[in-house]
Write a protein that holds these residues in place. Structure first.
Motif: not given
Length: 431
Positions: A303-317
Motif C-alpha cells: 500500500p505504501d509503495m502504491a501510494a508513492k507511485a500514484i502520487i509520483g505521477v502527479s501531485d494534483n488531487p
C-alpha cells in the motif's frame, strides 16, 4: 532483486496469471498468497490464522442476513408489485417501459442489494414485456443490466457492509445514507439516456398518468418498501446495529413473503435458504482468502509503495482521483466486486483520504466503479446474466450499452469531484 521485491512479484504475478487463466477468484487469491508466504519463508499456518481472522467479525454477520433477506423478498412475489408501482410512476413517459425498468430497479435494489439478482428477477419479466411492446431486444437488455447497478448503491447493500469492514469499521449507517442520492442520480442519468434513444427510435409511451393508480400501487407495495425503512431508519436512528437490523429484516421478509404476499410456500422458503447458503459460501470464502492476500500486501508494504507511485505521477488531487477511478475500472474488468473491495480498499483508501476524499465518499465511488465493472467484458457477471436472460448475443448487448456507459461515467465523475452529493445525507443525519 531483493527478497521483498521477489515476494511482491510472486504474489502479484501469480495472481494475475491465474486470473487470466480463469481460475476461480478465491483459488487465485489463496494460491498466490501461499506462494508469497513460501517466498517470504513464513509458516503456512499463517494461512489458517488469517482466514479465521478475516471472518471473525461481528459486523460481518450482517452480510448473510442481508443476502437471506434479498433471496426471500426477491422470490416472494415482490418483483411484479414493484414493476406495477414503477409503471404507475413513470410509465406515461416516452419510452415508458424503459423508464419503468430503471425505476423498478431502484425499488428492487433496495430490497435485494444485488445487481445480479435484479437482472435475473426483473429482467426475466421486463425484457420480454419490452420486446412485445416494440423495443429492441438489445436495448431492453442494456437498460436492464445498467439500471441493476442502482441496487448496489441503494441500501441495504451487503457490499457496503464488506467495504465498511475493509475500511476499518466505518459507519454502516453513514454508508447507507450516502447511497440514496447517488443511486437516484444514476437512475435519472439512465432515464435521460433512455429518453433520448426512445425519441430517436420512436419507442411507445405508456398509459396516461393516474394519481389514483399510483396511490393504489403504493398501498400494495407498502409492505415490500417497509423493509428498507426498517433497516435504514433503525441503523441511522441508532436503535439497533446493522447486524441486528439485518436479522429483523429477515424475519420481516419471511412474514411478508409467506403470509402477506403469499409468493412463497414453506417448501419455497427452504429452497431459498439453500440458495442463500450457496451464495454465502462463495462470499465468505472470498473474504477469508482475501484476508491472507491483504496480510501479504501489508507485510510487504505494497500500500505504501502504491501510494508513492500514484502520487509520483502527479501531485494534483484531481489527477490522482481520476487515476484511482481508472484503477478500479480496470480491476472491475477482470475481477468480481467483493474481491476488489476486499483487496483494493486497504491500498487505495489511504491515497484517497490523503487528497481529501472522505472514506464514505470513496466507498460510494468504489461501489459504482465495481458496478460498471460488472457490465464490462471479460468477467462482467451481470453482462453475462443479462445476455442469457434476454437471449441476446453479448456483443450486441455491449454495443447497445455504450451510451449507458457514458451516463454512468458522468455520474461517477460527479460523485468524485462533488463530495456533497454522497455526503449530504450522512452530514445531515449522522452528526
Amino acid at each position: 532483486m531483493d527478497a521483498q521485491q521477489l515476494a511482491i512479484l510472486v504474489l502479484l504475478g501469480s495472481f494475475l496469471i491465474m486470473i487470466l487463466l480463469r481460475f476461480p477468484i478465491a483459488y487465485a487469491v489463496a494460491l498466490s498468497s501461499m506462494f508469497c508466504l513460501i517466498a517470504m519463508d513464513k509458516p503456512l499456518i499463517t494461512v489458517c490464522q488469517q482466514m479465521v481472522k478475516g471472518i471473525r467479525s461481528f459486523s460481518l454477520m450482517a452480510v448473510p442476513f442481508f443476502i437471506t433477506m434479498g433471496c426471500l423478498m426477491g422470490s416472494g412475489g415482490i418483483s411484479e408489485k414493484l414493476i406495477a408501482l414503477a409503471n404507475a410512476c413513470v410509465g406515461w413517459m416516452t419510452g415508458g417501459m424503459a423508464m419503468v425498468n430503471i425505476v423498478a430497479s431502484y425499488f428492487f435494489g433496495g430490497i435485494s442489494g444485488s445487481a445480479s439478482a435484479d437482472t435475473a428477477s426483473l429482467g426475466s419479466i421486463l425484457i420480454p414485456m419490452m420486446v412485445d411492446q416494440g423495443y429492441d431486444d438489445d436495448f431492453s437488455t442494456a437498460v436492464t443490466i445498467t439500471s441493476s447497478c442502482e441496487g448496489l448503491l441503494v441500501p441495504p447493500s451487503h457490499n457496503m457492509v464488506i467495504y465498511a469492514m475493509s475500511a476499518g469499521g466505518i459507519s454502516v449507517g453513514s454508508l447507507f445514507l450516502a447511497g440514496y442520492i447517488p443511486g437516484a442520480m444514476l437512475a435519472i442519468s439512465l432515464m435521460i439516456g433512455s429518453y433520448i434513444i426512445s425519441k430517436k427510435r420512436h419507442y411507445p409511451k405508456g398509459d396516461k398518468f393516474s394519481f389514483k393508480a399510483l396511490i393504489k400501487q403504493l398501498s400494495v407495495s407498502f409492505w415490500a418498501l417497509a423493509a428498507i425503512i426498517i433497516v435504514v431508519v433503525g441503523v441511522v436512528g441508532g436503535w439497533f446495529t446493522a447486524t441486528e437490523s439485518a436479522a429483523i429484516a429477515v424475519i420481516y421478509s419471511l412474514i411478508v413473503s409467506v403470509f402477506i404476499y403469499r409468493g412463497l410456500t414453506w417448501k419455497g422458503v427452504w429452497q431459498e435458504l439453500e440458495k442463500c447458503v450457496d451464495i454465502l459460501s462463495v462470499v465468505l470464502i472470498l473474504i477469508s482468502t482475501s484476508s491472507i492476500f491483504g496480510f501479504c500486501l501489508t507485510t510487504l508494504h505494497v500500500p505504501d509503495m502504491a501510494a508513492k507511485a500514484i502520487i509520483g505521477v502527479s501531485d494534483n488531487p484531481y489527477v490522482i482521483a481520476i487515476l484511482l477511478n481508472l484503477i478500479l475500472l480496470v480491476l472491475g474488468c477482470i475481477m468480481d466486486m467483493a474481491p476488489i473491495i476486499l483487496i483494493a480498499t486497504p491500498i487505495l483508501l489511504p491515497i484517497a483520504t490523503s487528497i481529501g476524499i472522505n472514506p464514505i465518499q470513496f466507498g460510494i465511488m468504489m461501489i459504482l466503479n465495481c458496478g460498471i465493472g460488472l457490465l464490462t467484458p471479460p468477467v462482467g457477471a451481470v453482462l453475462f446474466i443479462g445476455s442469457a436472460v434476454g437471449k441476446v448475443k453479448m456483443e450486441r448487448v455491449v454495443k447497445a450499452t455504450l451510451p449507458f456507459y457514458l451516463c454512468m461515467i458522468v455520474v461517477l465523475l460527479l460523485l468524485t469531484f462533488i463530495p456533497g452529493i454522497s455526503m449530504f445525507l450522512p452530514n445531515l443525519f449522522m452528526k
